[in-house]
Write a protein that holds these residues in place. Structure first.
Motif, PDB file in Angstrom:
ATOM      1  N   TYR A  93      39.139  52.595 -36.660  1.00 15.30           N
ATOM      2  CA  TYR A  93      37.807  53.163 -36.447  1.00 15.30           C
ATOM      3  C   TYR A  93      37.412  54.114 -37.576  1.00 15.30           C
ATOM      4  CZ  TYR A  93      40.095  57.375 -34.594  1.00 15.30           C
ATOM      5  OH  TYR A  93      40.854  58.523 -34.459  1.00 15.30           O
ATOM      6  N   MET A  94      38.409  54.807 -38.177  1.00 10.05           N
ATOM      7  CA  MET A  94      38.101  55.691 -39.293  1.00 10.05           C
ATOM      8  C   MET A  94      37.676  54.888 -40.520  1.00 10.05           C
ATOM      9  SD  MET A  94      40.228  58.281 -41.595  1.00 10.05           S
ATOM     10  CE  MET A  94      39.806  57.485 -43.121  1.00 10.05           C
ATOM     11  N   MET A 141      34.138  53.646 -40.040  1.00  6.29           N
ATOM     12  CA  MET A 141      33.154  54.701 -40.329  1.00  6.29           C
ATOM     13  C   MET A 141      33.036  54.950 -41.827  1.00  6.29           C
ATOM     14  SD  MET A 141      33.377  57.513 -37.276  1.00  6.29           S
ATOM     15  CE  MET A 141      35.119  57.855 -37.463  1.00  6.29           C
ATOM     16  N   GLU A 183      31.006  52.154 -43.248  1.00 13.04           N
ATOM     17  CA  GLU A 183      29.600  52.350 -42.862  1.00 13.04           C
ATOM     18  C   GLU A 183      28.952  53.450 -43.687  1.00 13.04           C
ATOM     19  OE1 GLU A 183      29.546  50.790 -38.237  1.00 13.04           O
ATOM     20  OE2 GLU A 183      29.878  52.925 -38.602  1.00 13.04           O
ATOM     21  N   ASN A 184      29.659  54.572 -43.881  1.00 14.70           N
ATOM     22  CA  ASN A 184      29.110  55.692 -44.648  1.00 14.70           C
ATOM     23  C   ASN A 184      28.846  55.302 -46.097  1.00 14.70           C
ATOM     24  OD1 ASN A 184      29.301  57.258 -42.371  1.00 14.70           O
ATOM     25  ND2 ASN A 184      31.071  58.426 -43.057  1.00 14.70           N
ATOM     26  N   SER A 192      26.367  48.338 -40.863  1.00 18.90           N
ATOM     27  CA  SER A 192      26.892  48.570 -39.526  1.00 18.90           C
ATOM     28  C   SER A 192      27.822  47.432 -39.104  1.00 18.90           C
ATOM     29  CB  SER A 192      25.736  48.679 -38.534  1.00 18.90           C
ATOM     30  OG  SER A 192      26.212  48.640 -37.209  1.00 18.90           O
TER      31      SER A 192
END
Length: 138
Positions: free
Chosen positions: A18-19, A22, A25-26, A31
């Motif tokens: 999950y990190m 993210m 995505e950043n 997405s």
């Protein structure tokens, strides 16, 4: 020819999927929930593979991640995966005929690609399968 896949290297065991999602995505502005990319963790290689829906995004992402402060803090680097016509299949039981391996990979359920050759590596319970083109091993 380049693929839409990017390998993230030096991904430590403490980094959770999950990190990484993210972080991607950043950096990319895309997405995972919208299907713009997917992440596959490969903990035994301290790596992860990000597959983007668009080729141009992968190129920009590699440049941006390698300059990103957070990625540098984690010592994570990115590079494009090259397209290849060969794959290594592991955990092949001893004595499996080459014809069986060929038919397995030519089956539509398993990719349906034309196999050019199979090189068995019995000491490693593995085989190198070569396809007629790079689309067969996707």
């Amino acid at each position: 020819q380049l693929s839409t896949m990017v390998v993230l290297e030096n991904v430590q065991e403490t980094v959770k999927e999950y990190m990484l999602i993210m972080l991607v995505e950043n950096i990319s502005g895309l997405s995972e929930d919208d299907g713009d990319f997917s992440v596959e963790m490969i903990p035994e290689l301290h790596a992860a593979v990000v597959t983007f829906a668009a080729n141009i995004v992968a190129e920009e992402f590699v440049e941006n991640l390698n300059q990103n402060r957070r990625a540098k803090q984690q010592n994570i680097t990115a590079r494009r995966l090259e397209l290849t016509k060969c794959v290594r299949a592991e955990n092949i039981p001893p004595g499996i005929p080459t014809d069986y391996i060929t038919v397995y990979f030519e089956n539509k359920k398993n990719g349906g690609a034309q196999v050019v050759s199979v090189q068995q590596l019995p000491d490693e319970d593995a085989a190198i399968i070569t396809f007629s083109d790079h689309k067969g091993n996707a």
